[in-house]
Each structure stands twice: as structure tokens, then as C-alpha cells.
Design a protein around this motif. Structure first.
Motif, PDB file in Angstrom:
ATOM      1  N   GLY A  25       0.761  -1.236   0.000  1.00 27.57           N
ATOM      2  CA  GLY A  25       0.000   0.000   0.000  1.00 27.57           C
ATOM      3  C   GLY A  25       0.792   1.287   0.000  1.00 27.57           C
ATOM      4  N   LEU A  26       2.119   1.208  -0.156  1.00 29.42           N
ATOM      5  CA  LEU A  26       2.938   2.421  -0.185  1.00 29.42           C
ATOM      6  C   LEU A  26       3.112   2.869  -1.637  1.00 29.42           C
ATOM      7  CD1 LEU A  26       5.613   1.482   2.517  1.00 29.42           C
ATOM      8  CD2 LEU A  26       3.457   2.694   2.806  1.00 29.42           C
ATOM      9  N   VAL A  27       2.026   3.386  -2.195  1.00 31.10           N
ATOM     10  CA  VAL A  27       1.967   3.682  -3.624  1.00 31.10           C
ATOM     11  C   VAL A  27       2.940   4.780  -4.027  1.00 31.10           C
ATOM     12  CG1 VAL A  27       0.473   4.473  -5.482  1.00 31.10           C
ATOM     13  CG2 VAL A  27      -0.413   2.897  -3.755  1.00 31.10           C
ATOM     14  N   ASP A  28       3.022   5.845  -3.225  1.00 40.09           N
ATOM     15  CA  ASP A  28       3.923   6.948  -3.572  1.00 40.09           C
ATOM     16  C   ASP A  28       5.370   6.473  -3.641  1.00 40.09           C
ATOM     17  OD1 ASP A  28       1.805   8.651  -3.697  1.00 40.09           O
ATOM     18  OD2 ASP A  28       2.118   9.554  -1.727  1.00 40.09           O
ATOM     19  N   ARG A  29       5.748   5.627  -2.697  1.00 44.04           N
ATOM     20  CA  ARG A  29       7.117   5.104  -2.703  1.00 44.04           C
ATOM     21  C   ARG A  29       7.346   4.213  -3.924  1.00 44.04           C
ATOM     22  NH1 ARG A  29       9.828   2.041   2.459  1.00 44.04           N
ATOM     23  NH2 ARG A  29       9.193   3.992   3.472  1.00 44.04           N
ATOM     24  N   SER A  43       0.329 -16.822   4.703  1.00 45.45           N
ATOM     25  CA  SER A  43       1.033 -15.613   4.282  1.00 45.45           C
ATOM     26  C   SER A  43       1.166 -14.687   5.459  1.00 45.45           C
ATOM     27  CB  SER A  43       0.265 -14.907   3.148  1.00 45.45           C
ATOM     28  OG  SER A  43       0.015 -15.791   2.088  1.00 45.45           O
ATOM     29  N   ASP A  44       2.039 -13.673   5.307  1.00 48.97           N
ATOM     30  CA  ASP A  44       2.097 -12.618   6.327  1.00 48.97           C
ATOM     31  C   ASP A  44       2.089 -11.292   5.603  1.00 48.97           C
ATOM     32  OD1 ASP A  44       5.050 -11.527   6.198  1.00 48.97           O
ATOM     33  OD2 ASP A  44       5.192 -13.708   6.139  1.00 48.97           O
ATOM     34  N   SER A  45       1.196 -10.439   5.993  1.00 55.01           N
ATOM     35  CA  SER A  45       1.063  -9.151   5.265  1.00 55.01           C
ATOM     36  C   SER A  45       1.933  -8.079   5.845  1.00 55.01           C
ATOM     37  CB  SER A  45      -0.394  -8.699   5.294  1.00 55.01           C
ATOM     38  OG  SER A  45      -0.835  -8.557   6.623  1.00 55.01           O
ATOM     39  N   GLY A  46       2.117  -8.066   7.150  1.00 54.72           N
ATOM     40  CA  GLY A  46       2.945  -7.023   7.763  1.00 54.72           C
ATOM     41  C   GLY A  46       2.238  -5.686   7.740  1.00 54.72           C
ATOM     42  N   PRO A  47       2.684  -4.758   8.574  1.00 54.06           N
ATOM     43  CA  PRO A  47       2.068  -3.441   8.612  1.00 54.06           C
ATOM     44  C   PRO A  47       2.381  -2.643   7.348  1.00 54.06           C
ATOM     45  CG  PRO A  47       4.028  -3.470   9.991  1.00 54.06           C
ATOM     46  CD  PRO A  47       3.818  -4.863   9.513  1.00 54.06           C
ATOM     47  N   ALA A  48       1.446  -1.833   6.924  1.00 52.28           N
ATOM     48  CA  ALA A  48       1.630  -1.031   5.722  1.00 52.28           C
ATOM     49  C   ALA A  48       2.131   0.362   6.027  1.00 52.28           C
ATOM     50  CB  ALA A  48       0.311  -0.963   4.955  1.00 52.28           C
ATOM     51  N   ASP A  49       2.199   0.694   7.310  1.00 48.67           N
ATOM     52  CA  ASP A  49       2.482   2.062   7.738  1.00 48.67           C
ATOM     53  C   ASP A  49       2.728   2.988   6.590  1.00 48.67           C
ATOM     54  OD1 ASP A  49       5.524   0.996   9.416  1.00 48.67           O
ATOM     55  OD2 ASP A  49       5.203   1.240   7.314  1.00 48.67           O
TER      56      ASP A  49
END
Length: 440
Positions: free
Chosen positions: A255-259, A434-440
Motif C-alpha cells: 500500500g505504499l503507492v507513492d514510494r 502468508s504474512d502481510s505485515g504493517p503497511a504504515d
């Protein structure tokens, strides 16, 4: 570069030839450490020169001992390496046959001159030719052939060989082996205590994609963040650019689209600056994929069509395949079902000649969704079930979650509630692994 007069020329005869070419007498070459008679025996083959004798004669002839021993022209390693880099840029532009001939020529010459590091580099690029042709089994053999000489190569080149071998394993459906290969090489590199940021970055980059496909997003993010810390110390633009392109896949996944967009722009800029046309086009393909995920269908359509055309011009069949799959999905989402089906069916012959299970499953899922949109629910069910089975077998958990959802919805629309529930449970199991992890 001049060729050797005779590949079997005796060392003594070579010393005599080089001495005469420089206008020296036997006495002038031998003294002050040796006399004319001693050199006459060496030149006639009656006396094998020791390392000390060879060093003395080489110095007097203006050569290194290895240049004299192997009839290696001064600067041969540098000249052959430059020839490899020039040919690789031609490969990137689509000149596969010419590049392959040059890589083979350099490989043979490096073997004659006893330059195993250059020979290893040439073998690596020969593997790249097969990679570009999308012949994964031959590419795997080519990279394995380069690995036989990896002890003589730089850490960076060894890392790139591992990077490509891991990619071959992943495309063949063995994601676990791909990750294990890279993690072993990374541990070995770090255990030496010597810092080589280019090698480390190449290996960290190789971890990201297979971990994403396995659903191990936390581990993928850890690799991407470690790569980000190494990046400022890296020297090679191509390795930095490949990191940016691969990291972008992880950022968009969480979800870090800008990056993701920033990394893809950096990758495109770097590849363009060094004349790597194929890799620049792959960056456009990745950007089209991102825009498709964001719902920017018109922008994605234009970028993917351009990427596909550029990849075709560069002779990258693997790239054409990937860009075409994404383009077909965009057209499906835009309601152009006939064009989407034509695009997907058009690449199936290429898939039939390849072990790329990930791409084959993507095409099956895409065709299943097209069939469902046309109202052919039994046909859609068969295609989606085949895609899910391939993804499950290859541990493509992230893709399996989505396919299971589509399959469950299709079965439910047919009134097959129990089978739909099992499809949903299959997706839940894949998500749980699976593991998604935080999207921060």
C-alpha cells in the motif's frame, strides 16, 4: 585485439618471437641475471623457465609473467571486459545473435588467456541471451556454467549469477529453492566480513519477488529495507536500478503507492542513462502494472502497450509475455473482452514452451475471468480451478488468495454452494500461511 599466431605455440618459441619483435639479442634479453647460452636453451625448449626466470624475461619484454606465459596481450582483460559491456548493451537493444557471437568469442579468448574472471562474465552474459529468449532451462544451464568459475569472479558477479539462478528457480515454480539459494549466498557474503554493497544489493533484490509470491511480505519488506540501507554505498547503476524496480513491487503490495511510483521513476531514469533499453521497458511494464492496480486503466493501457512494443523491439520474450498479460487484464477491466481474450490466447504458445508456472496460472485466471464475464460459468470454473491448482502447487499464495475468491464467486453463481465454500476456505488457508505485515 590481435589473435594468437598459434594456440599451441611453445613457451620458448614465444619468448624468441617476442624478443625478435623488440629487436633484442639473446644476450640483451638474458642479462644481467642470465647468460646467452641459458636463454638459448629456454628458447629451443631444452630448458623450462622457472617462475623467477619467467618474471625476469617478462619484465625485460615489458610484460607481466602471465602475459608472457599465456601469450596474453597487455590490457587483454580490460579490453575483453569492455567488449562484453558493449555487446550487452546491444543485447538490451535486441541484437541477440550479434551479442551472443561476441560473448562466445570473448569466452573462448578469455579461456585461451587464462582469464577465468572474464570467462565467467562471458558465460553469465550467454545465460542472459537465453533469458532474453525466454528459454528458462537453457538460461539456467548457462548461469550454472558461469557458476563453475565463480570462485575467480568478483563478489558482484557471483551475486548476479545467484540472482539469475534464483529467478530461474522461481519461474520454474520452486519459490522455496529460489529463496534458499539467495539466503545462503547472502549469509556467505556477510560471513567474509568484507563489504561489497553491489553484491549485497543484488542478492537482497533477488529475495523480494519470490517472497512476495509466497505471501511472506514481512520477510520481503525486511529485504527491501535492508537494500534501501545498502543502496547509498552501491556503485553500479544497473544493480541500483534493479533494486528500485523490484522494491516498487513490494511497496505497492503493502500500500505504499507513492514510494512505489518514486522507485519506478528512479529505475527508469537509471536504466535509460546507461542505455539498458530492455530494462527501461521492463520498468514501464512495472509502472503499467501499478497503474492497473490503482484503477488508472487508461494510463495503464497506454504504458503497457508502449512497454510491450519496446520489449518486443528489444527481443525480450519474457517481457513481452508479462506486459501482454497485464495489458489483457486492463482490456478485460475496460470491457474489451474480445481483445483481452485475443491477447491472452496469443501468448499461450509461448507459455507452452516455458516452465513459467506463475505466468501460466495468471493467463488461466485471466481467461477464466473473461469466460465468466461472457456468461460461460462452467468454462470459467475449469480455468480458475486449473489456475488455483498450479498456484497452490508452486506456493504462489498471494495469487492463490485472489484466484480462490474468484473461483468461489463463480461456483456460488452456479449454485454450487459447498464447492464455493471449499474454494473460499482454500483462499483462507493460503492467506493464513502468508504474512502481510504493517503497511504504515
Amino acid at each position: 585485439m590481435p589473435s594468437k599466431p598459434n594456440g599451441a605455440e611453445p613457451l620458448g618459441a614465444r619468448i624468441r618471437r617476442l624478443r625478435r619483435a623488440r629487436g633484442l639479442t639473446q644476450r640483451e634479453l638474458a642479462e644481467p641475471r642470465y647468460d646467452r647460452g641459458f636463454l638459448a636453451k629456454v628458447e629451443s625448449g631444452g630448458r623450462l623457465p622457472s617462475d623467477d626466470v619467467l618474471s625476469h624475461l617478462a619484465r625485460r619484454l615489458g610484460l607481466t609473467p602471465d602475459e608472457l606465459r599465456f601469450d596474453r596481450p597487455p590490457g587483454a582483460a580490460e579490453e575483453l571486459t569492455a567488449a562484453l559491456e558493449t555487446a550487452y548493451r546491444e543485447l538490451q537493444k535486441g541484437g541477440l545473435e550479434a551479442a551472443e557471437r561476441e560473448f562466445s568469442r570473448v569466452e573462448r579468448r578469455a579461456a585461451e588467456y587464462r582469464l577465468p574472471d572474464v570467462q565467467c562474465h562471458a558465460r553469465f552474459y550467454l545465460g542472459e541471451v537465453q533469458w532474453q529468449r525466454y528459454d528458462i532451462p537453457l538460461a539456467d544451464k548457462g548461469f550454472a556454467h558461469a557458476m563453475e568459475l565463480a570462485d575467480a569472479a568478483s563478489p558482484r558477479l557471483r551475486a548476479m549469477i545467484v540472482n539469475r539462478l534464483a529467478a530461474c528457480r522461481a519461474l520454474s515454480g520452486d519459490l522455496g529453492a529460489s529463496v534458499a539459494l539467495v539466503e545462503t549466498a547472502l549469509a556467505e557474503l556477510r560471513s567474509t566480513g568484507a563489504s561489497d554493497p553491489d553484491a549485497e544489493l543484488a542478492l537482497l533484490t533477488a529475495l523480494i519477488h519470490p517472497l512476495i509470491e509466497m505471501g511472506a511480505l514481512r520477510r520481503a519488506r525486511r529485504a527491501a529495507e535492508e537494500g534501501r540501507r545498502v543502496l547509498p554505498s552501491a556503485h553500479r547503476k544497473d544493480i541500483s536500478a534493479r533494486y528500485h524496480r523490484q522494491a516498487a513491487q513490494l511497496w505497492q503490495e503493502i500500500g505504499l503507492v507513492d514510494r512505489a511510483e518514486k522507485d519506478l521513476s528512479r529505475a527508469l531514469r537509471l536504466f535509460t542513462s546507461i542505455g539498458y533499453d530492455r530494462d527501461a521497458a521492463r520498468s514501464r511494464w512495472a509502472r503499467g502494472f501499478l497503474w492497473r492496480r490503482l484503477g488508472k486503466l487508461d494510463e495503464a493501457h497506454a504504458e503497457l502497450r508502449l512497454a510491450r512494443d519496446l520489449l518486443a523491439k528489444a527481443g525480450s520474450q519474457e517481457g513481452v509475455l508479462g506486459a501482454t498479460i497485464e495489458l489483457a487484464d486492463v482490456r478485460r477491466r475496460q470491457g474489451e473482452l474480445d481483445e483481452a481474450a485475443e491477447l491472452a490466447e496469443g501468448i499461450r504458445p509461448l507459455l507452452d514452451r516455458s516452465p513459467d508456472i506463475e505466468a501460466r496460472a495468471e493467463v488461466l485466471r485471466l481467461l477464466g475471468l473473461i469466460a465468466r464475464a461472457r456468461g460461460d460459468l462452467p468454462g470459467a470454473t475449469a480455468l480458475l480451478e486449473e489456475a488455483a491448482s498450479a498456484q497452490e502447487k508452486s506456493e504462489l499464495r498471494g495469487a492463490l488468495v485472489a484466484t480462490s475468491l474468484h473461483l468461489g464467486d463463480t461456483l456460488r453463481a452456479r449454485g454450487l454452494i459447498e464447492r464455493a465454500a471449499e474454494a473460499y476456505r482454500r483462499g483462507v488457508r493460503a492467506a493464513a500461511m502468508s504474512d502481510s505485515g504493517p503497511a504504515d
